[in-house]
Design a protein around this motif. Structure first.
Motif, short mmCIF file in Angstrom:
data_model
loop_
_atom_site.label_atom_id
_atom_site.label_comp_id
_atom_site.label_asym_id
_atom_site.label_seq_id
_atom_site.Cartn_x
_atom_site.Cartn_y
_atom_site.Cartn_z
N LEU A 168 -24.38 106.36 33.24
CA LEU A 168 -26.09 106.29 33.80
C LEU A 168 -26.62 107.89 33.88
CD1 LEU A 168 -27.42 104.49 35.65
CD2 LEU A 168 -25.72 104.76 37.27
N GLU A 169 -27.90 108.19 33.60
CA GLU A 169 -28.43 109.00 33.72
C GLU A 169 -28.97 109.51 34.72
OE1 GLU A 169 -29.04 112.15 30.19
OE2 GLU A 169 -30.68 110.75 30.83
N GLU A 170 -29.10 110.72 35.93
CA GLU A 170 -30.84 110.42 36.71
C GLU A 170 -30.63 111.98 36.41
OE1 GLU A 170 -31.13 109.30 41.12
OE2 GLU A 170 -29.45 110.24 41.37
N ALA B 276 -16.29 113.39 32.51
CA ALA B 276 -14.82 113.39 33.12
C ALA B 276 -15.00 114.19 34.51
CB ALA B 276 -13.95 114.51 31.64
N LEU B 277 -15.85 114.81 34.48
CA LEU B 277 -15.89 115.37 36.15
C LEU B 277 -16.32 113.98 37.17
CD1 LEU B 277 -15.68 118.00 37.36
CD2 LEU B 277 -17.99 118.50 37.40
N VAL B 278 -17.41 113.21 36.59
CA VAL B 278 -17.76 112.62 37.79
C VAL B 278 -16.89 111.50 38.13
CG1 VAL B 278 -18.74 110.63 37.80
CG2 VAL B 278 -20.23 112.27 37.20
N ILE B 279 -14.97 111.20 37.74
CA ILE B 279 -14.74 109.89 36.81
C ILE B 279 -13.50 110.48 37.63
CG2 ILE B 279 -13.40 108.45 36.10
CD1 ILE B 279 -14.66 108.68 33.09
N ARG B 280 -13.20 111.87 37.58
CA ARG B 280 -12.24 111.97 38.22
C ARG B 280 -12.48 112.06 40.12
NH1 ARG B 280 -10.50 115.47 33.69
NH2 ARG B 280 -8.65 114.27 32.85
N SER B 281 -14.13 112.19 40.63
CA SER B 281 -14.08 113.29 41.20
C SER B 281 -14.25 111.78 42.75
CB SER B 281 -16.00 114.10 41.64
OG SER B 281 -16.54 113.20 41.27
N PHE C 187 -19.29 104.89 39.61
CA PHE C 187 -21.00 106.22 39.91
C PHE C 187 -20.43 107.01 41.10
CE2 PHE C 187 -21.31 101.70 38.67
CZ PHE C 187 -22.16 102.19 37.64
N LEU C 188 -21.24 108.27 40.88
CA LEU C 188 -21.00 108.83 41.97
C LEU C 188 -22.36 108.18 43.52
CD1 LEU C 188 -22.79 112.29 40.87
CD2 LEU C 188 -20.38 112.02 41.41
#
Length: 161
Positions: free
Chosen positions: A59-61, A18-23, A89-90
């Motif tokens: 997607l995990e890094e 959720a944080l990734v998408i909103r940012s 994606f960030l």
């Protein structure tokens, strides 16, 4: 890229994705209203995609969630059409081919579920994303299909599976 992996979402990923998408949406200047930003499902992605015929992949890094995308039946449309949803994606992983890997993972899942077409909505100015969608065979549409509730998205595309 060897430290990057795509996997099915787990309950523990809800807050991070959720944080990734909103940012990313804020970074891209996407309106908060009429887009994925205000979707109730954003804070409970695991639960939302834990139904038949749908899946969200993260997607995990190195243990950090850096992006994701999902497939679900397109609301208020023929059952043979799915939607590519919430693919973001960030910036740190963009341009490394992860979008291509993710979209193919999603499309493979869609085919396995028996969908015949895949639809998506995006913003006209998201040129890199639209270029990727065209590269994998999506074609522009003149109007939206179904009823996603994302009335602020003004670019629609579809692909035969």
């Amino acid at each position: 890229m060897s430290s990057i992996k795509i996997r099915s979402i787990e309950y523990k990923d809800n807050e991070a994705i959720a944080l990734v998408i909103r940012s990313v949406l804020l970074e891209m200047g996407v309106p908060k209203i009429g887009t994925a930003y205000e979707d109730e499902s954003l804070d409970k992605m695991y639960e939302t995609y834990s139904k038949d015929n749908q899946m969200y992949f993260v997607l995990e890094e190195e243990g950090k969630i850096v992006g994701g995308a999902g497939i679900a039946p397109l609301k208020n449309e023929d059952i043979t059409i799915c939607e590519l949803q919430k693919m973001y994606f960030l910036s740190e992983v963009r341009g490394k081919g992860v979008g291509f890997m993710m979209i193919n993972t999603c499309l493979d899942f869609a085919k396995e579920q028996g969908f015949l077409k895949c639809y998506l909505e995006t913003m006209p100015y998201m040129t890199a994303a639209r270029k990727l969608y065209k590269k994998v065979g999506f074609q522009d549409l003149e109007k939206p299909v179904g009823n996603t509730g994302h009335y602020s998205c003004h670019a629609w595309m579809i692909k035969d599976l």
